[in-house]
Scaffold this motif. Sequence first.
Motif, PDB file in Angstrom:
ATOM      1  N   ASN A   4      34.019  65.342 -41.641  1.00  0.00           N
ATOM      2  CA  ASN A   4      32.850  64.801 -41.733  1.00  0.00           C
ATOM      3  C   ASN A   4      31.869  65.499 -40.409  1.00  0.00           C
ATOM      4  O   ASN A   4      32.400  65.677 -39.380  1.00  0.00           O
ATOM      5  N   TYR A   5      30.592  65.804 -40.703  1.00  0.00           N
ATOM      6  CA  TYR A   5      29.962  66.007 -39.665  1.00  0.00           C
ATOM      7  C   TYR A   5      29.418  65.085 -38.942  1.00  0.00           C
ATOM      8  O   TYR A   5      29.248  65.197 -37.839  1.00  0.00           O
ATOM      9  N   TYR A   6      29.158  63.934 -39.587  1.00  0.00           N
ATOM     10  CA  TYR A   6      28.787  62.493 -38.847  1.00  0.00           C
ATOM     11  C   TYR A   6      29.711  61.513 -38.651  1.00  0.00           C
ATOM     12  O   TYR A   6      30.553  61.711 -39.298  1.00  0.00           O
ATOM     13  N   PHE A   7      29.647  61.001 -37.535  1.00  0.00           N
ATOM     14  CA  PHE A   7      30.598  59.808 -37.129  1.00  0.00           C
ATOM     15  C   PHE A   7      30.269  58.855 -38.187  1.00  0.00           C
ATOM     16  O   PHE A   7      28.927  58.663 -38.813  1.00  0.00           O
ATOM     17  N   ALA A   8      31.227  57.952 -38.499  1.00  0.00           N
ATOM     18  CA  ALA A   8      30.873  56.905 -39.394  1.00  0.00           C
ATOM     19  C   ALA A   8      29.889  55.765 -38.814  1.00  0.00           C
ATOM     20  O   ALA A   8      30.000  55.840 -37.545  1.00  0.00           O
ATOM     21  N   ARG A   9      29.402  55.084 -39.576  1.00  0.00           N
ATOM     22  CA  ARG A   9      28.672  54.073 -38.903  1.00  0.00           C
ATOM     23  C   ARG A   9      29.309  52.900 -37.896  1.00  0.00           C
ATOM     24  O   ARG A   9      30.354  52.506 -38.366  1.00  0.00           O
ATOM     25  N   LEU A  52      33.687  49.081 -36.066  1.00  0.00           N
ATOM     26  CA  LEU A  52      33.760  47.749 -35.503  1.00  0.00           C
ATOM     27  C   LEU A  52      34.346  46.650 -36.524  1.00  0.00           C
ATOM     28  O   LEU A  52      35.294  45.836 -35.913  1.00  0.00           O
ATOM     29  N   ARG A  53      34.152  46.851 -37.636  1.00  0.00           N
ATOM     30  CA  ARG A  53      34.779  45.832 -38.817  1.00  0.00           C
ATOM     31  C   ARG A  53      36.222  46.234 -38.799  1.00  0.00           C
ATOM     32  O   ARG A  53      37.350  45.168 -38.856  1.00  0.00           O
TER      33      ARG A  53
END
Length: 343
Positions: free
Chosen positions: A298-303, A308-309
């Motif tokens: 992925n280009y972006y990190f996961a939210r 945290l969940r």
Amino acid sequence: MSLKNLSVTNKTHNLINRTLKNTKLKNLFLRFSKNLNLNSSFAVGVSGGPDSLALAYLCKVYALKFGIKQKFYIVDHKLRSNSTKEAQHVKKLLKKNSIEAQILTWRGVKPKSNIQARAREKRYDLITKECKKNNIKHIIIGHHLEDKLENFIIRLTRGSGLRGLVSFNKKSSISDIIIERPLLNFKKNELVFIASHVFKDFISDPSNENQDFKRVRIRNFLKNLSLEGFDQNKFNKTIENLSHSNTAINELVEKNILINSYYSRKRKIIYLNKEFFNQSNEIKFRSLSKCIKDLGANYYFARGNKILRIIDLINANKTFKTSLGGCIIKKTNNTVIINKEFR
């Protein structure tokens, strides 16, 4: 030498000579060359705006000077009725300056929301696929100083942590390809000068004036701040200082991943041992986030709230299975296993 080859050689010499004869252009190129410092083949994303045209020109001169193979890509998103015509116009502008470009077209259904972010993701997707076909490991893009400041403010309004606030690094990666940003200490007006001087023309994207987009509202906010004496250079220095702290944390993250995980490239699986999570909150958060991003390509990190969940599930010391960022994450006994999700 044939007349055709002689003509190409003359154009090449003219391109370099034009840069060296103009003092301002020469100094800008020297800064760019120092920032890039690359000796392997690369691809350049060109949109047709002054920033990317300036980047294309600087990259072409750099490639000619150091004998490096290069590719130039224009992405036709087909989000506006005249996008194909604009892409063809940009291709002609580049060709007049001995820059051969290829147009990549975004086909299929277009999004109705979060349009700019989705378009950006698709642009990277199309260009990285071409890079893999041509065995290119570097993509150069035209983010400049104002983009860096805009990104900082946008992330600040979202409550981002340190990593998010300094996310515009000179280098990042996606799908094993390095994203290079050699213009981060260049001001917009410097790039407009290059584009105007060299190409005499550039594309003005109407979405850059659309107040419906948050980035545009932030851009106008920063313009108003400049009227009040806002010092971009000092702001940039603050971001750079924060980046040094971020780098130190990233080194601890890399160490944690190296020591406490095992990656099976053949099976596309990452195994995380118990000690992987016996770290400070920030280190284990970033370590898990990076593993998911890299394995999921992925280009972006996961939210952050989703990461945290998963950490909460791990801390609960129960067996579980969930998905995030193109990966399946599950826990069995004291081991967390991350599989790439194939659809």
